[in-house]
Design a protein around this motif. Sequence first.
Motif, PDB file in Angstrom:
ATOM      1  N   LEU A 174      47.370  56.915  67.155  1.00  0.00           N
ATOM      2  CA  LEU A 174      46.377  57.049  68.206  1.00  0.00           C
ATOM      3  C   LEU A 174      45.227  56.094  67.956  1.00  0.00           C
ATOM      4  CD1 LEU A 174      45.463  58.628  70.731  1.00  0.00           C
ATOM      5  CD2 LEU A 174      44.302  60.228  69.231  1.00  0.00           C
ATOM      6  N   TYR A 175      44.825  55.413  68.994  1.00  0.00           N
ATOM      7  CA  TYR A 175      43.706  54.487  68.893  1.00  0.00           C
ATOM      8  C   TYR A 175      42.405  55.281  68.834  1.00  0.00           C
ATOM      9  CZ  TYR A 175      40.548  50.714  70.192  1.00  0.00           C
ATOM     10  OH  TYR A 175      39.537  49.800  70.225  1.00  0.00           O
ATOM     11  N   SER A 176      41.518  54.895  67.938  1.00  0.00           N
ATOM     12  CA  SER A 176      40.259  55.614  67.768  1.00  0.00           C
ATOM     13  C   SER A 176      39.100  54.633  67.811  1.00  0.00           C
ATOM     14  CB  SER A 176      40.249  56.376  66.434  1.00  0.00           C
ATOM     15  OG  SER A 176      38.991  56.969  66.230  1.00  0.00           O
ATOM     16  N   ASP A 177      38.058  55.010  68.550  1.00  0.00           N
ATOM     17  CA  ASP A 177      36.830  54.213  68.612  1.00  0.00           C
ATOM     18  C   ASP A 177      35.758  54.785  67.708  1.00  0.00           C
ATOM     19  OD1 ASP A 177      37.565  52.200  70.363  1.00  0.00           O
ATOM     20  OD2 ASP A 177      37.263  53.479  72.104  1.00  0.00           O
ATOM     21  N   LEU A 178      36.120  55.731  66.850  1.00  0.00           N
ATOM     22  CA  LEU A 178      35.119  56.376  66.024  1.00  0.00           C
ATOM     23  C   LEU A 178      34.558  55.424  64.983  1.00  0.00           C
ATOM     24  CD1 LEU A 178      33.642  59.002  65.489  1.00  0.00           C
ATOM     25  CD2 LEU A 178      35.489  59.673  63.938  1.00  0.00           C
ATOM     26  N   HIS A 179      35.354  54.512  64.487  1.00  0.00           N
ATOM     27  CA  HIS A 179      34.864  53.545  63.502  1.00  0.00           C
ATOM     28  C   HIS A 179      35.434  52.175  63.833  1.00  0.00           C
ATOM     29  CE1 HIS A 179      38.760  53.403  61.279  1.00  0.00           C
ATOM     30  NE2 HIS A 179      38.852  54.625  61.735  1.00  0.00           N
ATOM     31  N   THR A 180      34.661  51.150  63.547  1.00  0.00           N
ATOM     32  CA  THR A 180      35.093  49.785  63.839  1.00  0.00           C
ATOM     33  C   THR A 180      36.185  49.362  62.872  1.00  0.00           C
ATOM     34  OG1 THR A 180      33.321  48.970  62.431  1.00  0.00           O
ATOM     35  CG2 THR A 180      32.871  49.107  64.778  1.00  0.00           C
ATOM     36  N   PRO A 181      37.120  48.521  63.311  1.00  0.00           N
ATOM     37  CA  PRO A 181      38.256  48.159  62.461  1.00  0.00           C
ATOM     38  C   PRO A 181      37.968  47.066  61.452  1.00  0.00           C
ATOM     39  CG  PRO A 181      38.475  47.151  64.617  1.00  0.00           C
ATOM     40  CD  PRO A 181      37.230  47.987  64.665  1.00  0.00           C
ATOM     41  N   GLY A 182      36.726  46.642  61.275  1.00  0.00           N
ATOM     42  CA  GLY A 182      36.446  45.551  60.345  1.00  0.00           C
ATOM     43  C   GLY A 182      36.638  44.218  61.045  1.00  0.00           C
ATOM     44  N   ARG A 183      37.328  43.307  60.401  1.00  0.00           N
ATOM     45  CA  ARG A 183      37.583  42.002  61.019  1.00  0.00           C
ATOM     46  C   ARG A 183      38.816  42.091  61.912  1.00  0.00           C
ATOM     47  NH1 ARG A 183      34.429  38.084  60.297  1.00  0.00           N
ATOM     48  NH2 ARG A 183      33.063  37.898  58.473  1.00  0.00           N
ATOM     49  N   TYR A 184      38.717  41.471  63.070  1.00  0.00           N
ATOM     50  CA  TYR A 184      39.822  41.516  64.020  1.00  0.00           C
ATOM     51  C   TYR A 184      39.662  40.388  65.028  1.00  0.00           C
ATOM     52  CZ  TYR A 184      36.383  43.602  67.162  1.00  0.00           C
ATOM     53  OH  TYR A 184      35.265  43.824  67.929  1.00  0.00           O
ATOM     54  N   GLY A 185      40.748  40.098  65.712  1.00  0.00           N
ATOM     55  CA  GLY A 185      40.737  39.191  66.844  1.00  0.00           C
ATOM     56  C   GLY A 185      41.352  39.896  68.036  1.00  0.00           C
ATOM     57  N   ARG A 186      40.735  39.787  69.178  1.00  0.00           N
ATOM     58  CA  ARG A 186      41.210  40.509  70.361  1.00  0.00           C
ATOM     59  C   ARG A 186      41.263  39.554  71.539  1.00  0.00           C
ATOM     60  NH1 ARG A 186      37.887  45.580  71.009  1.00  0.00           N
ATOM     61  NH2 ARG A 186      39.273  46.210  69.315  1.00  0.00           N
ATOM     62  N   VAL A 187      42.315  39.677  72.318  1.00  0.00           N
ATOM     63  CA  VAL A 187      42.469  38.854  73.512  1.00  0.00           C
ATOM     64  C   VAL A 187      42.822  39.754  74.688  1.00  0.00           C
ATOM     65  CG1 VAL A 187      44.894  38.360  72.948  1.00  0.00           C
ATOM     66  CG2 VAL A 187      43.669  36.886  74.551  1.00  0.00           C
ATOM     67  N   ILE A 188      42.184  39.507  75.803  1.00  0.00           N
ATOM     68  CA  ILE A 188      42.487  40.198  77.056  1.00  0.00           C
ATOM     69  C   ILE A 188      43.101  39.181  78.004  1.00  0.00           C
ATOM     70  CG2 ILE A 188      41.532  41.444  79.020  1.00  0.00           C
ATOM     71  CD1 ILE A 188      39.335  42.468  77.224  1.00  0.00           C
ATOM     72  N   LEU A 189      44.304  39.462  78.454  1.00  0.00           N
ATOM     73  CA  LEU A 189      45.020  38.581  79.382  1.00  0.00           C
ATOM     74  C   LEU A 189      44.952  39.213  80.763  1.00  0.00           C
ATOM     75  CD1 LEU A 189      47.004  38.861  76.546  1.00  0.00           C
ATOM     76  CD2 LEU A 189      47.724  36.689  77.554  1.00  0.00           C
ATOM     77  N   LEU A 190      44.413  38.468  81.716  1.00  0.00           N
ATOM     78  CA  LEU A 190      44.167  38.984  83.057  1.00  0.00           C
ATOM     79  C   LEU A 190      44.909  38.143  84.076  1.00  0.00           C
ATOM     80  CD1 LEU A 190      42.480  41.043  84.753  1.00  0.00           C
ATOM     81  CD2 LEU A 190      40.717  39.276  84.904  1.00  0.00           C
ATOM     82  N   SER A 191      45.683  38.792  84.926  1.00  0.00           N
ATOM     83  CA  SER A 191      46.426  38.099  85.979  1.00  0.00           C
ATOM     84  C   SER A 191      45.602  38.069  87.257  1.00  0.00           C
ATOM     85  CB  SER A 191      47.757  38.813  86.226  1.00  0.00           C
ATOM     86  OG  SER A 191      47.531  40.133  86.704  1.00  0.00           O
ATOM     87  N   PRO A 192      45.918  37.185  88.192  1.00  0.00           N
ATOM     88  CA  PRO A 192      45.184  37.140  89.461  1.00  0.00           C
ATOM     89  C   PRO A 192      45.350  38.447  90.230  1.00  0.00           C
ATOM     90  CG  PRO A 192      46.464  35.135  89.138  1.00  0.00           C
ATOM     91  CD  PRO A 192      46.897  36.089  88.078  1.00  0.00           C
ATOM     92  N   PRO A 193      44.421  38.751  91.125  1.00  0.00           N
ATOM     93  CA  PRO A 193      44.525  39.994  91.909  1.00  0.00           C
ATOM     94  C   PRO A 193      45.836  40.042  92.692  1.00  0.00           C
ATOM     95  CG  PRO A 193      42.354  39.016  92.158  1.00  0.00           C
ATOM     96  CD  PRO A 193      43.183  38.013  91.410  1.00  0.00           C
ATOM     97  N   GLY A 194      46.488  41.185  92.621  1.00  0.00           N
ATOM     98  CA  GLY A 194      47.748  41.375  93.337  1.00  0.00           C
ATOM     99  C   GLY A 194      48.985  41.044  92.527  1.00  0.00           C
ATOM    100  N   ASP A 195      48.847  40.339  91.409  1.00  0.00           N
ATOM    101  CA  ASP A 195      49.996  39.999  90.560  1.00  0.00           C
ATOM    102  C   ASP A 195      50.251  41.098  89.539  1.00  0.00           C
ATOM    103  OD1 ASP A 195      50.041  37.713  92.003  1.00  0.00           O
ATOM    104  OD2 ASP A 195      49.628  36.352  90.330  1.00  0.00           O
TER     105      ASP A 195
END
Length: 350
Positions: free
Chosen positions: A84-105
């Motif tokens: 389970l993903y938890s936001d209670l504590h930060t994960p330390g060092r990390y890299g995160r990417v959000i991939l977003l498609s055009p509206p309707g795709d």
Amino acid sequence: MLRQVFRRGLQSFCHRLGLCVSRHPVFFLTVPAVLTITFGLSALNRFQPESDLERLVAPSHSLAKIERSLASSLFPLDQSKSQLYSDLHTPGRYGRVILLSPPGDNILLQAEGILQTHRAVLEMKVNYKGYNYTFSHLCVLRNQDKKCVLDDIISVLEDLRQAAVSNKTTARVQVRYPNTKLKDGRNSFIGHQLGGVVEVPNSKDQRVKSARAIQITYYLQTYGSATQDLIGEKWENEFCKLMRKLQEEHKDLQLYSLASFSLWRDFHKTSILARSKVLVSLVLILTTATLSSSMKDCLRSKPILGLLGVLTVCISLITAAGIFFITDGKYNSTLLGIPFFAMGNYPSLW
């Protein structure tokens, strides 16, 4: 009564101080200048920006810090992340990417392109003292099989890609939201990894019809080592550069990168953005000090005295900054306003 006593004491002290200064002008001119130069050079040599932003918003005895430390010790990332993903504590060092498609795709139809981006991250190398480090050298390992902790959305994308290669319809790969069943039989929560979800109408099992965004996080392990932390920082920098490069290749997707130092970087960028405003404010202060000390009568006009007043405050601030950094103080952009508060309060001392 008490006020008059203090007033007479201050007058007597200032009178004697003025006599002392007039009798030893060389001493009172050279010593402050030497102290200012000494502390100013020490400020330049020992200048360090504040790296822990939590110290600026929460005291060391903060209950939130205690709770997060307790959560980190009781629910380590390598054990709780797969459940389970938890936001209670930060994960330390990390890299995160959000991939977003055009509206309707539907971004789930672009599984192959997303997996190519994922493989590029895994193959990315960081050089440190002649050694090349990849994500597999720095990642957080699971206790079960000692493999890197990866988001379960990667397994979902692999299933979708295999279905597309074997000419199967994507409907046979049933993706549910927010909990989905993986190929190995595990039920996984992907509510934080899949965004803009549209469910199949009248679906009792919450099947996904389409989604617009996918978020993938790469967790790094530092083991409390300064060297490992430095390598992790270099990896995060290369990760952000890679995302900007891949954005040029994937015109049909928008890539938004984030790392553990992103908030720190944006916070300290305010110093760069405020540079022009600080210079303009300083010019206005010098102009105001000059005009306020000027009069029509040339004999009574003392513009140089106004400039010397501003100079005196600047010298005292340089000395104070040197003492601050010598005592292991660290810079943050909120300190930019201190010189102007000091100059604003300076006239009230007269």
